[in-house]
Structures are given as structure tokens and as C-alpha cells.
Design a protein around this motif. Structure first.
Motif, short mmCIF file in Angstrom:
data_model
loop_
_atom_site.label_atom_id
_atom_site.label_comp_id
_atom_site.label_asym_id
_atom_site.label_seq_id
_atom_site.Cartn_x
_atom_site.Cartn_y
_atom_site.Cartn_z
N LEU A 116 75.75 28.21 125.74
CA LEU A 116 75.11 28.45 124.50
C LEU A 116 75.41 29.88 123.91
O LEU A 116 75.68 30.06 122.87
CB LEU A 116 73.91 27.93 124.56
CG LEU A 116 73.05 27.91 123.06
CD1 LEU A 116 73.58 27.12 122.18
CD2 LEU A 116 71.37 27.68 123.41
N TYR A 117 75.24 30.99 124.98
CA TYR A 117 75.25 32.15 124.44
C TYR A 117 76.15 33.04 125.55
O TYR A 117 76.42 32.69 126.65
CB TYR A 117 73.81 33.00 124.81
CG TYR A 117 72.60 32.41 123.80
CD1 TYR A 117 72.89 32.50 122.41
CD2 TYR A 117 71.77 31.49 124.05
CE1 TYR A 117 71.65 32.11 121.50
CE2 TYR A 117 70.70 31.26 123.24
CZ TYR A 117 70.78 31.46 122.15
OH TYR A 117 69.95 30.85 121.25
N SER A 118 76.79 33.87 124.91
CA SER A 118 77.87 34.50 125.57
C SER A 118 77.48 36.04 125.34
O SER A 118 77.62 36.56 124.14
CB SER A 118 79.11 34.39 125.03
OG SER A 118 80.07 35.47 125.99
N ALA A 119 77.19 36.91 126.41
CA ALA A 119 77.04 38.16 126.11
C ALA A 119 78.42 38.95 125.93
O ALA A 119 78.19 40.47 126.15
CB ALA A 119 76.17 38.82 127.25
N ASN A 120 79.51 38.45 126.24
CA ASN A 120 80.71 39.23 126.18
C ASN A 120 81.02 39.61 124.53
O ASN A 120 80.50 39.12 123.49
CB ASN A 120 81.90 38.32 126.31
CG ASN A 120 81.64 37.71 127.72
OD1 ASN A 120 81.14 38.47 128.83
ND2 ASN A 120 82.48 36.67 128.26
N THR A 121 81.38 40.97 124.51
CA THR A 121 81.53 41.35 123.36
C THR A 121 83.12 42.02 123.14
O THR A 121 83.49 42.44 124.00
CB THR A 121 80.74 42.50 122.77
OG1 THR A 121 80.96 43.51 123.82
CG2 THR A 121 79.16 42.05 122.99
N ASN A 122 83.55 41.90 121.83
CA ASN A 122 84.85 42.87 121.73
C ASN A 122 84.63 43.30 120.35
O ASN A 122 85.05 42.69 119.37
CB ASN A 122 85.92 41.78 121.83
CG ASN A 122 87.30 42.41 121.59
OD1 ASN A 122 87.25 43.77 121.65
ND2 ASN A 122 88.45 41.65 121.37
N ILE A 123 84.35 44.73 120.37
CA ILE A 123 83.88 45.45 119.14
C ILE A 123 85.08 46.19 118.85
O ILE A 123 85.53 46.93 119.68
CB ILE A 123 82.57 46.55 119.26
CG1 ILE A 123 81.27 45.50 119.39
CG2 ILE A 123 82.35 47.12 117.92
CD1 ILE A 123 80.98 44.49 118.66
N ARG A 124 85.64 46.44 117.64
CA ARG A 124 86.91 47.06 117.29
C ARG A 124 86.40 47.99 116.12
O ARG A 124 85.86 47.31 115.24
CB ARG A 124 88.01 46.44 116.92
CG ARG A 124 88.60 45.70 118.47
CD ARG A 124 88.21 44.30 118.68
NE ARG A 124 88.77 43.35 117.61
CZ ARG A 124 88.20 42.30 117.18
NH1 ARG A 124 86.98 41.88 117.89
NH2 ARG A 124 88.47 41.56 116.09
N THR A 125 87.02 49.02 115.79
CA THR A 125 86.67 49.93 114.83
C THR A 125 88.10 50.80 114.34
O THR A 125 88.72 51.65 115.41
CB THR A 125 85.64 50.89 114.96
OG1 THR A 125 84.24 50.10 115.18
CG2 THR A 125 85.57 51.83 113.36
N LEU A 126 88.45 50.66 113.28
CA LEU A 126 89.51 51.38 112.66
C LEU A 126 89.24 52.52 111.65
O LEU A 126 88.33 52.01 110.65
CB LEU A 126 90.65 50.51 111.99
CG LEU A 126 91.98 50.95 111.51
CD1 LEU A 126 92.59 51.91 112.19
CD2 LEU A 126 92.74 50.13 110.47
N ASN A 127 89.31 53.66 111.92
CA ASN A 127 88.88 54.56 111.05
C ASN A 127 90.39 55.47 110.52
O ASN A 127 91.18 55.76 111.16
CB ASN A 127 88.02 55.81 111.76
CG ASN A 127 86.55 55.28 112.00
OD1 ASN A 127 86.01 54.50 111.34
ND2 ASN A 127 86.31 55.54 113.38
N ILE A 128 90.38 55.50 109.06
CA ILE A 128 91.20 56.16 108.57
C ILE A 128 90.63 57.34 107.73
O ILE A 128 89.57 57.15 106.93
CB ILE A 128 92.02 55.31 107.56
CG1 ILE A 128 92.71 54.00 108.45
CG2 ILE A 128 93.00 55.97 106.85
CD1 ILE A 128 93.28 52.95 107.45
N GLY A 129 91.13 58.60 108.00
CA GLY A 129 90.38 59.67 107.16
C GLY A 129 91.42 60.53 106.29
O GLY A 129 92.56 60.86 107.03
N LEU A 130 90.95 61.37 105.55
CA LEU A 130 91.32 62.44 104.91
C LEU A 130 90.51 63.60 104.59
O LEU A 130 89.59 63.18 103.95
CB LEU A 130 92.23 61.90 103.66
CG LEU A 130 92.93 63.17 102.90
CD1 LEU A 130 94.06 63.77 103.68
CD2 LEU A 130 93.73 62.77 101.65
N ASN A 131 90.58 64.68 105.28
CA ASN A 131 89.71 65.70 104.91
C ASN A 131 90.67 67.14 104.56
O ASN A 131 91.55 67.58 105.41
CB ASN A 131 88.74 65.97 105.89
CG ASN A 131 89.23 66.38 107.10
OD1 ASN A 131 89.52 67.28 107.53
ND2 ASN A 131 89.18 65.21 108.17
#
Length: 971
Positions: free
Chosen positions: A829-844
């Protein structure tokens, strides 16, 4: 006979002719005043015999002239950034090869023009230090030193001002080797002007005692040291900023938009050894001048235990784009340093802040227990932290062999918290508990401390004795009043609690180190360390008895005292040569942890014994390459909350119960570092590898209790009523915890550093342990099961910089991070497995127009994947920009119009894993507003430098391997 005379004549003529044309080799080394070699130096040799040749110093600062005819030599030496010199040498009449003594060049005291700045060597490697020349990373005048740090390879400046160097967080900042505002990082990086800084030093600091003896063991702290330019050490710099603005949120009927304001004051006065700095601010734009840590909340929420919810994102960073919550900040501080006579150096600081922080958050917690559950929490909290911090250092050096340093310290932190929480918990897809919580909390924590260090050097060969001693007394008084209103399910924690807790910890210790030279390059060190701490706690919990009367609840009240004592004895062998430096050692550490509670007549006493080997190997391949390997071990005592043998119900869903039988943890750390810099191309390469394993790791064991016990069970044990429908957290020791990480950065500049490509990456793997069990309605406990949470994170990144003076200073960057956790315990019923991904694109960057106009922009697009949609995750576009105009004489005035979070999408997201618990959070941040500011800068520097070169200098370790206390350089 005629033939004999002819042969003798020919021989004599040949000898005379060979003597007339005899040559010899002349070699030498070019160094600076700190004994660092100067590659690329230009050396021209002339002599009375007509010699006129030129040589260029190699990567180690060495030069050679293979065929020199004269004996009266003149050498003219030039090196970019240093004063040109001429040296005269009279050689012997023989033809033997000559090695000249090292030739020392002094730094150029004049402000360097644009051409010479390009030629400055950007990186220098020392034993424990990587030094960057500020002149190699050009910024516009009046920019803070933080703008330079953002350009330096291997250093990362987060949007909240946190600084990491070579993958490790910087914990302290010094100026000319002395703590600046107690080492507060952001007070220096955000306020010190880059114009007055000559070098940035990233130091692995092992402490004052190790810097004196040169024997460095244990885990170093990563610190920054800024050295003041010699032409700026007499004068002052002052800057004041005032601004007013307005929130630009969509207007609602009857709602008035909030006003935004800011006022900043910076003042620095340098008079040789005397330095005075004053910093102050008042604003509601989330700008904190000093870092005093995250506010400590009250009330009950996720994470278990009084004083915090366990949200991954909480409280007061110092950036207007990355600080959680909305902060009204008020702060003031002063830093002082001086030389009193020839023997006494003093420095210290006082800092104060008074903030108000409002935080809204949404949190989802997945609990992968034997009976799994999912909890949702919506929180609103207002913190009012107040902090004082004072420290003062006195260093006394009466002669060349004795040194004494004493440091009294005082700090105070207090906080008033009001919070509201709405919590819902489900098991098996069915809501089993829902409640709202209103909580009031206030706390105060004064802390007094004293440290001292005495060092005596017996002779010039390295025999040395140092004694370090310390004492500390801290108190923490806290009042909590959580009030629960249960809407679904039966009440677990008492509905109305008043919790008064008084903790006090007194500790003292001493460290002794004796160094005996065995030869010119080898030393034997004996060390002994004693540390003792005593903690007492008085916790009294009252619950509502009638509408206007409380009574003491004995089940939740407790008096608990415990002591932790360690004795460590060690022996180290140190070998020091120019290229090779290593330490091998062994130590033993018996430890005793004892405690007693008024709940039991049987005291707790635990004895442990650890053998601690030590290894450190430094290999200097060249001035531009170095390799280091190190190993160390250390023990860590359990915290008070982990030991106290009573249940804390200030968190209704996650009560906590300590374990008085816990052993101290013991951690083994291995690390490998390689650095390389090319003088020819300017390429820079850093890499770090580390591995950590912990024996007797203290981990959480969570017991899930039934929604309801049977009436028979409650009749036999009424105290179980409070545990119904809860997840009780306990603690135990276990093995199997380890962590491995790697960090790498490669920087390639070209076209005189107008363009720079930087590749970087972090990899981390953690094998965490947790335990869980359950109890059914008949109070029958299941077997405790072990969960192994394997967390893998990787974050590669690419940065491309363009820096064309007075035209553009910009950076395009992108990074992709993966945070993946797999648990050995999973349910359909519940899975504590996670797969978090974040793509950051920046210009400063900044674009410069018409000489005095600046357009600044900072854009980031974040794409978040893998979060649960119930926490409201978004993919925000964050854009901050300002237009600035310089005017008045010497650009003293600046008018700026700034726009913050133009798209009004500033929200923070995070995920954390702890054993079997995975927490995902969404927290508010300061949104869109406009701000108009005026800044006035006044400065005057004479460039006078009359202070003696060794004023305030401490001792160096054996073979020159150690640094004086506090850093590498003096004024």
C-alpha cells in the motif's frame, strides 16, 4: 728536447686559454615574503665579462644560467604583482657551480593596473591552505567579497549566503588570521568590500594547538581567511543604505499591500594592527547581518519531540530569494582588534539581533513502519528569536618561546513562539487521527565559556609543550503549552499541557601535547586529553485538571542527571620534508557514561574503550599539485533527549522516549584529496573522496500503537491510553551505518580569464539504519524489524562565466540533482522509496552601460520531479533584477531600483530521509516586491605600513609545517 719544450708550451697555452674561457652554472630560486615560490619571474643576468642573458623561473620558482663567465654578477628580477629588485653577487675565482641564496620579492603596494591584474597567479597551494588572489577575479569597485567568492572554482555560494568550499561547509571567517565577529561567515562575506582584500585563503583548520605543534589529527574545520591589502591597512571605509518599497501582490478587497524597507550600516577602520568594524541593519526583506542559527520552534508537529517540527526547511537564511518565511530583522554588532605594545594582541566582538519570523509550511511524512502511515501537516508559526554573542581573545607573547591565549565567551538565545498546526494521519488509506494544535512556547539559553592555550618552545629544534584547557556552563529553560483539539480519533497526548524544563550542562577539559624532535625531519608527540560534562534536567509536566487549575502529571515528569567522561592518550610520529609530510599515531580512549533518574533507584553506568589509530599523509608534487590522505576517529555522546527515560508527549502523533542504556557512538573517517593548478593554462582541478562509518550508531526505533486498546488492556494498564494511535520513537545502538561522498571541480579559463568554464559534481551515498515494530489492540508486540534506507544523491553542474571589464560580468549555469532513497521495508500500500529530481537552469550577471549604469539580473528556473502532489509542488521561475546608477565624486552615491521575485513564484521545496521516515516539505518565502534604495560610500586609505612584520606572530610547527594560532598571515 725541442719536442719536449714544444709540448710543454702547447699544454701551458691550452691551460691558459681554457682558464680564460672558463664558465660556470649559476642557479637560484625566487620566493615571496611568505617563502612561497614565484613561477614565471623574469631574471636578467649581467656581469663584468659581458654576460647578458635572461631566464624565466619554472613552476617551482627555480632558474638557471648554465654558462656564466663573470664573477661580479647583477641580477634584475621582475614578477607581476611584486616589486622589481636588483641583486649583486661576487663569486669565488673557482669554476664550481653556484647556488644563490633564495631571492625574496615584496608584494607591489601600488594599486595594480588592468594589465598586471590579468597576470596575477590566481591559486597557491600550501600544506592546509588553498590561496586565491582577489586580483585574479575582477569585480566592480565597492562590490562585497561575496561577489568574488562566487567566481572562485571550488567555492559555492548558496542563495541563502551559505558557503561551501571543496564540498564542505565553511564554518568560520577570519580577517588577517583573527576571528571576525566571532567567525560569523555572512557578516564578513556580505559586508567586507572586495577592494580592500588581497587574498582569500581556504584553510583546513585543526585548532590552535595543532597549528602550534604542527601535529594535526582529527577532523578539520573548513574556514576562510581574508588578508587585507597593504595599501589599505591605514584608513576607513563606510557605507550606509536606506530603502523603501512595496509588495506587488495581487490586490484583494480590504487588503493593504505591505511596505518593504531596509536600512544598512557598515563601517571599517584600519590603522595598522588596529581594526574596528561596525555592522547594523533594520529591514523586513529577510536580510540577516549575523548568523545565529535557525529559530527553535515550540509546539507539537512532525519529527517527534518538543522544540521543533522536523520540517526540512525552517527559519532564517539571509538572502531575499532563498530564506524561508518572512523576517523582520534588527541587528547591530562591533568587532575590535588591536596590538597592545609588543607582546599583547587582542581581538573580540559583540553581536545582537532581534527578529520576527513568520513561516507557513505544508509537510507530507511517509512512515514505512510495519504498520505504515502517511501524515499531512499544515503549519503557521511566528518566531521571535533574540540573540546576544560576545567573545574576547587575548594573545600574549612575552618572548620568542612562550605564548598564551585566553578567550572568555558569552552568548544568549531566547525565543517566543506561537504556532498553529492542522494534522491528518491515515493508516491503510483510512484517516485514523486528525487534530489541530495551538501552541505557545518561550525559551532562554545563556551560555558562559572560557578557553585557554599555553605553549612553550624549548629550543629551535622543535621541542614543544602546549596545554589547552576549557570550561563551559550552559542553561536552557523552556516553557511549552501545546493545546490539542481532536476531530478524528481518540485523544492521545493530553489535550492541554504545561511543560517546564530546566537543563544545565557544566563541562571542562584539558589537552596536553609534548613534541620531542628525533632529527631535523622527524618528531614524536605525546598527547593526553581529559573531558568531563555533567547535565542535569528537571522536567515538570502539568495537565489541565479544571477550567482554571493545573496539576503535576508524574507520568510525564522527571529529574534526570548524567555525566560523560573521556580520557584519551595518544602517541604520534611526524615526518616533515619539503615534499613529504606524514603523521602516524595510535591512541586509546576509555569513556564512562553514567546517569540517574528519580523514576528508578538503579543508576545507569556504561563503560567503553576505543583504540583510535591516526594517519595523515601530505605529498607536495609541486607548488601547483598536492595530494593528501587522512584517517581519524572520534566518539560522540548521546543527547539528553536520547537518554531521558520518560515519554515526551508534546508532539501528539510522535511521542519520544529516551534510552538511558545507550552507548556513545564511535566514528571512523577516511578522506583523500588531490589538487592541481596549471600555471601555463590557468586550469584548476580539485577532488575529494571521503568515507565515514559509525559503530554503535544511535538510531530511531519506532513502535506503532493501535488506534484503540481493548478495555481489558486499558483497565490493567491505564498509562497505555496516551499511546493509542501514536508512533512512539525510541533510541538504540546499531552497526551498519556508513556514508561515502565525492566532490570534483574543474575550471578552465581562457582569453586572459574573460571566459571560464567550470564543471563540478557531488556524489553521496548513505546506508542508514532504522527499526520499527507494532503493538496490537491486545498489547501484543510484534518482532522489531530492521530497515536499511539507502540514499543516493548526485548533482552534476556546469557554469560558464563571461567577464569583460566594464561591459559584462555574467554566468550561465545548469545543474541536475537526484535524491533517491530505497528502503528494505516496503508494503504493497505504501512505499517509502523516493526518487526526487530537480533541474535548475540559471542566468545571472551584470551589464554595464554608459560608464555609471548597471543592469543586474538573477534568473533561475527549477523543474521538480518526484514530489507527492499533495504538498503543492511547483516549478518556479525566479527572477530578481535591479537598475543602478552611480554618481557623486568617486562614485560615492548609488541609486538602485530593485524588483524581487518578479513572477511571484518563490516557494521552497525539500525532501529528507531519516531511517524509515521520508519527509517532503513546501515552505513560504518572500514574494514579489519593489524597492528603491540610496547608498552612500565614504572611504580614505593612506597605504601607510609601518607595523613590524612579526607583530603578534605566534609559533610555527616543526619544519615550518604548522601555522600560528588563527591563520597564515599577519598585518
Amino acid at each position: 728536447m725541442k719536442y719536449i719544450y714544444l709540448i710543454v708550451t702547447l699544454i701551458c697555452f691550452s691551460v691558459l686559454r681554457s682558464n680564460a674561457q672558463a664558465t660556470r652554472e649559476v642557479r637560484g630560486t625566487i620566493i615571496d615574503s611568505t617563502k612561497l615560490t614565484l613561477p614565471g619571474s623574469n631574471i636578467k643576468l649581467t656581469s663584468e665579462k659581458g654576460d647578458s642573458v635572461i631566464a624565466i623561473a619554472d613552476a617551482n620558482g627555480k632558474f638557471a644560467f648554465p654558462e656564466v663567465k663573470g664573477k661580479n654578477l647583477t641580477l634584475a628580477i621582475t614578477s607581476i604583482g611584486y616589486q622589481a629588485v636588483k641583486k649583486h653577487f661576487n663569486l669565488d675565482n673557482n669554476n664550481n657551480a653556484v647556488v644563490l641564496p633564495p631571492i625574496i620579492l615584496q608584494s607591489e603596494t601600488k594599486q595594480l593596473n588592468e594589465v598586471t591584474i590579468v597576470g596575477v597567479n590566481p591559486v597557491v597551494f600550501k600544506e592546509d591552505t588553498v590561496q586565491y588572489s582577489v586580483g585574479a577575479y575582477k569585480v566592480r569597485e565597492n562590490a562585497p567579497i561575496e561577489d568574488v567568492l562566487k567566481k572562485v572554482p571550488g567555492i559555492d555560494v548558496a542563495k541563502d549566503g551559505t558557503i561551501t568550499a571543496e564540498g564542505k561547509q565553511v564554518t568560520k571567517v577570519r580577517v588577517n588570521g583573527k576571528d571576525f565577529f566571532g567567525g560569523d561567515v555572512q557578516s564578513a562575506t556580505k559586508n567586507l568590500p572586495a577592494d580592500v582584500i588581497e587574498n582569500i585563503q581556504v584553510i583546513d583548520d585543526y585548532g590552535d594547538q595543532a597549528n602550534l605543534s604542527g601535529v594535526k589529527t582529527g577532523e578539520p574545520n573548513k574556514i576562510l581567511n581574508f588578508t587585507i591589502r597593504k595599501d589599505k591597512n591605514y584608513g576607513y571605509f563606510g557605507q550606509a543604505t536606506a530603502g523603501d518599497g512595496q509588495d506587488a501582490l495581487p490586490k484583494n478587497p480590504g487588503v493593504t499591500n505591505d511596505n518593504r524597507y531596509i536600512g544598512l550600516l557598515n563601517f571599517f577602520k584600519f590603522k595598522g594592527d588596529q581594526q574596528i568594524s561596525v555592522l547594523g541593519s533594520i529591514n523586513n526583506t529577510n536580510v540577516n547581518t549575523f548568523s545565529f542559527g535557525t529559530p527553535t520552534g515550540g509546539g507539537g508537529g512532525f519529527g517527534g519531540g518538543r522544540g521543533g517540527r522536523g520540517n526540512a526547511l525552517r527559519g532564517g537564511g539571509s538572502s531575499t530569494t532563498n530564506a524561508n518565511g518572512i523576517t523582520d530583522a534588527r541587528s547591530i554588532g562591533i568587532n575590535f582588534r588591536d596590538q597592545w605594545g609588543k607582546t599583547v594582541s587582542v581581538y573580540g566582538s559583540y553581536s545582537f539581533n532581534d527578529n520576527t519570523v513568520n513561516t507557513n509550511s505544508s509537510t507530507l511524512q511517509t512512515n514505512n513502519f510495519q504498520t505504515p502511515s502517511v501524515s499531512n501537516q499544515i503549519s503557521n508559526e511566528t518566531d521571535k528569536p533574540q540573540n546576544h554573542r560576545f567573545n574576547f581573545n587575548v594573545e600574549w607573547k612575552p618572548d620568542t618561546v612562550n605564548y598564551l591565549k585566553v578567550t572568555p565567551t558569552f552568548s544568549y538565545s531566547g525565543n517566543d513562539v506561537v504556532s498553529f498546526d492542522n494534522v491528518t494521519s491515515t493508516r491503510g488509506g483510512v484517516t485514523n487521527l486528525a487534530y489541530t494544535s495551538n501552541s505557545i512556547s518561550n525559551s532562554s539559553a545563556p551560555n558562559f565559556g572560557f578557553t585557554g592555550l599555553y605553549n612553550h618552545r624549548f629550543n629551535s629544534h622543535g621541542r614543544n609543550l602546549s596545554i589547552d584547557f576549557n570550561a563551559n556552563s550552559s542553561k536552557n529553560s523552556q516553557y511549552d503549552n501545546p493545546i490539542y483539539d481532536y476531530t478524528v480519533g481518540s485523544g492521545t497526548a493530553p489535550m492541554n499541557q504545561v511543560i517546564n524544563t530546566d537543563n544545565r550542562t557544566n563541562s571542562y577539559g584539558a589537552n596536553l601535547s609534548y613534541l620531542e624532535p628525533l632529527s631535523k625531519v622527524s618528531f614524536l608527540e605525546f598527547n593526553y586529553a581529559y573531558n568531563h560534562s555533567y547535565t542535569s534536567s528537571n522536567k515538570e509536566t502539568d495537565t489541565l485538571y479544571t477550567a482554571d487549575r493545573y496539576h503535576k502529571y508524574d507520568l510525564l515528569s522527571n529529574n534526570y542527571d548524567y555525566t560523560f567522561t573521556t580520557n584519551r592518550i595518544g602517541l604520534n610520529y611526524k615526518y616533515v620534508e619539503k615534499k613529504v609530510n606524514y603523521t602516524l599515531g595510535i591512541g586509546v580512549q576509555p569513556a564512562t557514561l553514567s546517569g540517574k533518574s528519580d523514576k528508578t533507584s538503579i543508576p545507569t553506568k556504561i563503560n567503553t574503550f576505543n583504540v583510535i589509530p591516526t594517519a595523515r599523509f601530505d605529498y607536495t608534487v609541486s607548488r601547483s599539485q598536492s595530494l593528501r590522505f587522512s584517517y581519524n576517529g572520534s566518539s560522540n555522546q548521546p543527547s539528553f533527549d536520547q537518554l531521558q527515560p520518560v515519554t515526551d508527549f508534546s508532539n501528539a502523533l510522535y511521542p519520544v522516549q529516551g534510552n538511558p542504556n545507550l552507548n556513545p557512538e564511535f566514528t571512523n573517517r577516511f578522506s583523500l584529496r588531490y589538487n592541481n593548478f596549471s600555471f601555463q593554462t590557468g586550469n584548476i582541478f580539485f577532488s575529494n573522496l571521503s568515507y565515514t562509518s559509525t559503530n554503535d550508531k544511535i538510531v530511531a526505533s519506532t513502535i506503532t500503537y493501535p488506534v484503540k486498546f481493548t478495555q481489558a488492556v486499558l483497565a490493567a494498564n491505564p498509562s497505555l491510553k496516551n499511546l493509542q494511535n501514536t508512533n512512539l520513537t525510541q533510541y538504540l545502538n546499531t552497526s551498519g551505518y556508513y556514508q561515502a561522498s565525492a566532490f570534483v571541480v574543474y575550471s578552465k579559463p581562457w582569453s586572459e580569464r574573460k571566459y571560464t568554464l567550470i564543471l563540478n559534481g557531488n556524489v553521496n551515498y548513505t546506508n542508514n539504519i532504522g527499526f520499527s515494530g507494532s503493538v496490537d489492540s491486545n498489547n501484543v508486540a510484534s518482532a522489531i524489524e530492521k530497515n536499511i534506507a539507502k540514499t543516493f544523491t548526485v548533482s552534476p553542474g556546469v557554469r560558464f562565466r563571461v567577464n569583460i571589464n566594464d561591459i559584462i560580468d555574467a554566468e550561465a549555469n545548469t545543474s541536475y540533482s537526484i535524491n533517491k532513497t530505497s528502503n528494505s521495508l516496503n508494503t504493497p500500500l505504501y512505499s517509502a522509496n523516493t526518487n526526487i529530481r530537480t533541474l535548475n537552469i540559471g542566468l545571472n550577471g551584470k551589464n554595464y552601460f554608459w560608464k555609471d549604469w548597471t543592469l543586474s539580473y538573477d534568473y533561475t528556473k527549477s523543474l521538480n520531479y518526484g514530489y507527492d502532489p499533495s504538498i503543492g509542488v511547483k516549478n518556479p521561475n525566479l527572477l530578481n533584477a535591479y537598475v543602478e546608477r552611480r554618481f557623486l565624486k568617486d562614485h560615492r552615491g548609488t541609486l538602485r531600483f530593485a524588483m524581487n521575485d518578479i513572477f511571484n513564484e518563490n516557494t521552497g521545496f525539500s525532501t529528507t530521509t531519516n531511517g524509515s521516515i521520508v519527509t517532503q516539505s513546501n515552505v513560504n518565502r518572500l514574494g514579489r516586491y519593489f524597492l528603491l534604495t540610496f547608498t552612500l560610500r565614504l572611504q580614505k586609505f593612506s597605504g601607510k605600513s609601518t607595523a613590524p612584520p612579526d607583530a603578534g606572530r605566534g609559533f610555527r610547527g616543526p619544519g615550518g609545517g604548522g601555522r600560528r594560532p588563527g591563520g597564515d598571515s599577519d598585518m
